[in-house]
Scaffold this motif. Sequence first.
Motif, PDB file in Angstrom:
ATOM      1  N   LYS A 189       3.965   6.688   3.514  1.00  0.00           N
ATOM      2  CA  LYS A 189       4.195   5.397   3.939  1.00  0.00           C
ATOM      3  C   LYS A 189       4.104   4.279   3.052  1.00  0.00           C
ATOM      4  CE  LYS A 189       1.543   6.285   7.609  1.00  0.00           C
ATOM      5  NZ  LYS A 189       0.685   5.926   8.786  1.00  0.00           N
ATOM      6  N   ILE A 190       4.853   3.378   2.701  1.00  0.00           N
ATOM      7  CA  ILE A 190       4.834   2.213   2.147  1.00  0.00           C
ATOM      8  C   ILE A 190       4.638   1.209   3.125  1.00  0.00           C
ATOM      9  CG2 ILE A 190       5.728   0.535   0.415  1.00  0.00           C
ATOM     10  CD1 ILE A 190       7.450   2.777  -0.713  1.00  0.00           C
ATOM     11  N   ALA A 191       3.349   0.330   2.877  1.00  0.00           N
ATOM     12  CA  ALA A 191       3.171  -0.709   3.767  1.00  0.00           C
ATOM     13  C   ALA A 191       3.177  -2.027   2.912  1.00  0.00           C
ATOM     14  CB  ALA A 191       1.680  -0.481   4.501  1.00  0.00           C
ATOM     15  N   TYR A 251       0.894  -1.187   0.120  1.00  0.00           N
ATOM     16  CA  TYR A 251       0.025  -0.074  -0.026  1.00  0.00           C
ATOM     17  C   TYR A 251       0.870   1.271   0.061  1.00  0.00           C
ATOM     18  CZ  TYR A 251      -4.259  -2.629   1.321  1.00  0.00           C
ATOM     19  OH  TYR A 251      -5.216  -3.376   1.254  1.00  0.00           O
ATOM     20  N   VAL A 252       0.527   2.175  -0.576  1.00  0.00           N
ATOM     21  CA  VAL A 252       0.928   3.672  -0.593  1.00  0.00           C
ATOM     22  C   VAL A 252      -0.170   4.355   0.426  1.00  0.00           C
ATOM     23  CG1 VAL A 252       1.878   5.825  -1.730  1.00  0.00           C
ATOM     24  CG2 VAL A 252       2.052   3.402  -2.824  1.00  0.00           C
ATOM     25  N   LEU A 253       0.351   4.912   1.423  1.00  0.00           N
ATOM     26  CA  LEU A 253      -0.627   5.470   2.729  1.00  0.00           C
ATOM     27  C   LEU A 253      -0.088   6.984   2.627  1.00  0.00           C
ATOM     28  CD1 LEU A 253      -0.556   2.588   4.997  1.00  0.00           C
ATOM     29  CD2 LEU A 253      -2.135   3.156   3.401  1.00  0.00           C
ATOM     30  N   PHE A 254      -1.153   7.750   2.936  1.00  0.00           N
ATOM     31  CA  PHE A 254      -1.008   9.126   3.739  1.00  0.00           C
ATOM     32  C   PHE A 254      -0.699   8.892   5.179  1.00  0.00           C
ATOM     33  CE2 PHE A 254      -3.710  10.369   0.080  1.00  0.00           C
ATOM     34  CZ  PHE A 254      -2.840  11.425  -0.590  1.00  0.00           C
ATOM     35  N   ASP A 263      -2.319   9.616   7.625  1.00  0.00           N
ATOM     36  CA  ASP A 263      -3.485   9.208   8.243  1.00  0.00           C
ATOM     37  C   ASP A 263      -4.087   7.741   7.851  1.00  0.00           C
ATOM     38  OD1 ASP A 263      -4.336   9.868   5.909  1.00  0.00           O
ATOM     39  OD2 ASP A 263      -5.846  11.317   6.473  1.00  0.00           O
ATOM     40  N   ASP A 264      -3.143   7.084   6.981  1.00  0.00           N
ATOM     41  CA  ASP A 264      -3.835   5.639   6.620  1.00  0.00           C
ATOM     42  C   ASP A 264      -4.528   5.690   5.358  1.00  0.00           C
ATOM     43  OD1 ASP A 264      -1.779   4.545   8.097  1.00  0.00           O
ATOM     44  OD2 ASP A 264      -3.048   3.412   9.516  1.00  0.00           O
ATOM     45  N   ARG A 265      -4.875   6.778   4.783  1.00  0.00           N
ATOM     46  CA  ARG A 265      -5.757   6.968   3.487  1.00  0.00           C
ATOM     47  C   ARG A 265      -4.769   6.437   2.626  1.00  0.00           C
ATOM     48  NH1 ARG A 265      -6.504  11.954   1.703  1.00  0.00           N
ATOM     49  NH2 ARG A 265      -5.040  12.714   3.199  1.00  0.00           N
ATOM     50  N   VAL A 266      -5.625   5.565   1.536  1.00  0.00           N
ATOM     51  CA  VAL A 266      -4.802   4.788   0.707  1.00  0.00           C
ATOM     52  C   VAL A 266      -4.477   5.728  -0.466  1.00  0.00           C
ATOM     53  CG1 VAL A 266      -4.810   2.901  -0.736  1.00  0.00           C
ATOM     54  CG2 VAL A 266      -5.830   2.665   1.302  1.00  0.00           C
TER      55      VAL A 266
END
Length: 380
Positions: A106-108, A73-76, A78-81
């Motif tokens: 963030k990259i998850a 995932y690529v995330l902001f 606040d964990d929005r995708v």
Amino acid sequence: MRAARLSVVTAVATAAALTAVTGCTEKSSAEGDDRVIEVTATDTACETSKKEISAGHVELAIENKGSKVTEVYVLFPDDRVVTERENIGPGTKQKVTAEVKAGDYKIACKPGMKGAGIRQALKVTGAGAAAQRDPRLDKAVAAYRAYAQAQADETLPKVETFVKAVKAGDVAAAKKAYAPSRIGWERTEPVAESFGDIDPKVDVREDGLEPGQKWTGWHRLEKALWKDGKIGTAEKALADQLITDLKDWQSRVGKAEITPTSMANGAKELLDEVATGKVTGEEERYSHTDLVDFKANVEGAQQSYDLLKPVAQENDKALTAELDKQFAALNTLLDDYRADKNSYDFTSYDKVADADRKKLSDAVNALAEPLSKLAAAVAK
């Protein structure tokens, strides 16, 4: 909602993005293009080749060296995708083109497609190429945003009809209203999933629940209607909650982060939705209304493609010719399962023979492969 299992198109390249992962180890920058971030996923780590990059189009090159199916995932913050790629099988590689603005991300990586994932921060600097986008792509984004909002707006009255039947205890009426209430959601699911918290509330299947997660949403009610054959006090409360959660979705669609590459990657994600849930019969395992979802996913993917096609065709005419061909072939095949091409009265999926399911799967694969290249064509 995608389940944590290998898809029939798992090995096909697709999906999304850029950014960061806290708790991963960093490796040296890859040779060659400085717009590429390499992500190497294992069962316990997520190595990235860069922790900082300038804004604009970037290619995420993902390799799964672990033993589990994973997702990235690529995330902001606040964990929005921003974007995602699910169902990356062991030993497979995928390339994804994405567009990012300056900021922190963030990259998850999620081994087993569960939990918060292994994360590492990525900093995106400067205005970059994003400010120089083709005006036709800005027009496509605006049109797609309007489309996504219209789908959400049109979904709510259909869900209210479904909920009214559930609360009245009318099993037959609720069954009839169930599949139509899901069409707008299925057409634009990548937008809904980008918020992170709504999809698990309304579209999760029982086998997709995280530890301690309460099962709510459409599929919990589907089970009550088709397997249990009854509606109790708990189901009526869940119906009210479904309305609340979908109104939340409706109110947030206009705030979604949408770019031309996220539209292209989202189209591919919709094909993955078909492969992991609809073709297998797992999505609507009680109602067997999978072909309704299937058609809605394809329609949503085609809407993104049609809006991006003028630029993609200019950059890669052979690709758009192949996409036109494969969309037409898949739609023609789906028409075999409904009497009226303008209706959503599809054959119950439990009546579709294994050989015919294989034909559908092959048609999905034939479309998914060129569709995985759409984002790169748009970004040229």
